[in-house]
Scaffold this active site. Sequence first.
Site, PDB file in Angstrom:
ATOM      1  NE  ARG A 181       3.618 -42.126 -63.813  1.00  0.00           N
ATOM      2  CZ  ARG A 181       2.401 -41.702 -64.122  1.00  0.00           C
ATOM      3  NH1 ARG A 181       1.527 -41.488 -63.196  1.00  0.00           N
ATOM      4  NH2 ARG A 181       2.047 -41.508 -65.386  1.00  0.00           N
ATOM      5  CB  THR A 182      10.597 -40.909 -64.846  1.00  0.00           C
ATOM      6  OG1 THR A 182       9.859 -42.125 -64.871  1.00  0.00           O
ATOM      7  CG2 THR A 182      12.071 -41.213 -64.642  1.00  0.00           C
ATOM      8  CE  LYS A 209      20.008 -23.716 -83.700  1.00  0.00           C
ATOM      9  NZ  LYS A 209      20.898 -22.860 -82.907  1.00  0.00           N
ATOM     10  NE  ARG A 240      11.339 -41.751 -69.506  1.00  0.00           N
ATOM     11  CZ  ARG A 240      10.194 -42.089 -68.906  1.00  0.00           C
ATOM     12  NH1 ARG A 240       9.038 -41.665 -69.385  1.00  0.00           N
ATOM     13  NH2 ARG A 240      10.207 -42.834 -67.823  1.00  0.00           N
ATOM     14  CG  HIS A 290      12.322 -47.060 -66.509  1.00  0.00           C
ATOM     15  ND1 HIS A 290      13.058 -46.113 -65.809  1.00  0.00           N
ATOM     16  CD2 HIS A 290      11.080 -46.533 -66.680  1.00  0.00           C
ATOM     17  CE1 HIS A 290      12.278 -45.071 -65.559  1.00  0.00           C
ATOM     18  NE2 HIS A 290      11.078 -45.295 -66.085  1.00  0.00           N
TER      19      HIS A 290
HETATM   20  C1  NCD Z   1       7.074 -46.320 -67.738  1.00  0.00           C
HETATM   21  C2  NCD Z   1       8.040 -45.997 -68.850  1.00  0.00           C
HETATM   22  O1  NCD Z   1       8.188 -44.854 -69.253  1.00  0.00           O
HETATM   23  O2  NCD Z   1       8.682 -46.948 -69.290  1.00  0.00           O
HETATM   24  N1  NCD Z   1       6.639 -45.181 -67.056  1.00  0.00           N
HETATM   25  C3  NCD Z   1       7.340 -44.749 -65.958  1.00  0.00           C
HETATM   26  O3  NCD Z   1       8.468 -44.348 -66.062  1.00  0.00           O
HETATM   27  N2  NCD Z   1       6.729 -44.834 -64.766  1.00  0.00           N
HETATM   28  C4  NCD Z   1       5.976 -47.206 -68.131  1.00  0.00           C
HETATM   29  C5  NCD Z   1       5.119 -46.840 -69.307  1.00  0.00           C
HETATM   30  O4  NCD Z   1       5.263 -45.792 -69.912  1.00  0.00           O
HETATM   31  O5  NCD Z   1       4.244 -47.649 -69.621  1.00  0.00           O
END
Ligand code: NCD
Length: 356
Positions: free
Chosen positions: A78-79, A107, A128, A169
Amino acid sequence: MDLSLQDFLSLSEAERVPYIKDHAILYAQQFDRESLDYHCRLADTCRKMHKTSEGADFLSSLLRHWTALNFFVQPSSRTFLSFNSAQSTLGMRRASVRDINISSMSKGETLTDSIRTFISYVDLVVMRHGDSDAGAVAYWIATKARKININGEERPIPIVSGGSGTKQHPTQSLLDIYTLEKSFEPIGGIDGKTIMLVGDLKRGRTVRSLSYLMKNYNDVELVFAAPDRYQMQDDILQFLDTHDVPWRMVDSLSAAVADVDAIYMTRIQDEWDNLAPGTHEATSDEFCFKLEHLRNMKSTACLLHPLPKRDEIEEAVDYADDDRVVYWRQERNGMWMRVAIIAKLFGVGEAILERA
Ligand code: NCD
């Protein structure tokens, strides 16, 4: 930035905030009520504007000359996709790095060198990473590297966290706020509401960031429903105490389901455990949301989940066709909130609001 990287990293998240200004999005503590309301208004405006082809064309004309990199080296659906769609909605060119094993980090290149390289080619880095400090490292290096001009101001390349380690997040918490505000529109918004967070509150970065944001609302109470080993951690509880946000802990979802205005479910974050590949910890019954809970919820309450979900929500809840189940809408809201976040970072928020 007049601090060395080591000195910057030795600061707490809250102490880093003044150095970050509005040049990056790394921590929920960066947001006050005014900026939360602004982002919600902007997200809503973009959503409505995009419904006409003229509106969609206008949005996609705004950031045509900028390039975004989505640097996601932890799993994401999703993100990653919603940032990608948001960038495309605003007309940005896009690139991605999703696997350390096929980048020069395999590397032995350091994160700082990798980020500096990215910044040579792109104008926005959404990232991320499993290391909670990776965003701070990226921001620090961005302050030393190539600058971009936004509305006459020389600024570092914006760094946006799309989830960092177990800690934060921030963009998820903005879209959660947007979803809560929309769900509570008929009943006066988030102020005065009681919100229950359920599941792995210890390692769930979404619930941690969302808890920080609650200081911006009046008379909100938080209820934490989690097994002892996954309860909300002291740093968040102390933050809530400092900001006079009342909270309480319960030992099952049923204990509060009928009293609260929102229920925010989360998955056990067992990617941080050394489980055998393909296996998952089962959620204990007290923290699973079942059809019977839906029946007991207030008529005005809503059920959220950042997704992905597993066994913590009974499948029948998805098929109940109940408007209070809002996690699929929440997912879609995420894209509009990310349009708003990027538009604001690149200084086109006002142009969008003026055109509406
Ligand atoms: C979450 C995450 O990655 O922290 N997912 C997201 O970004 N919607 C929640 C999760 O992974 O449980």
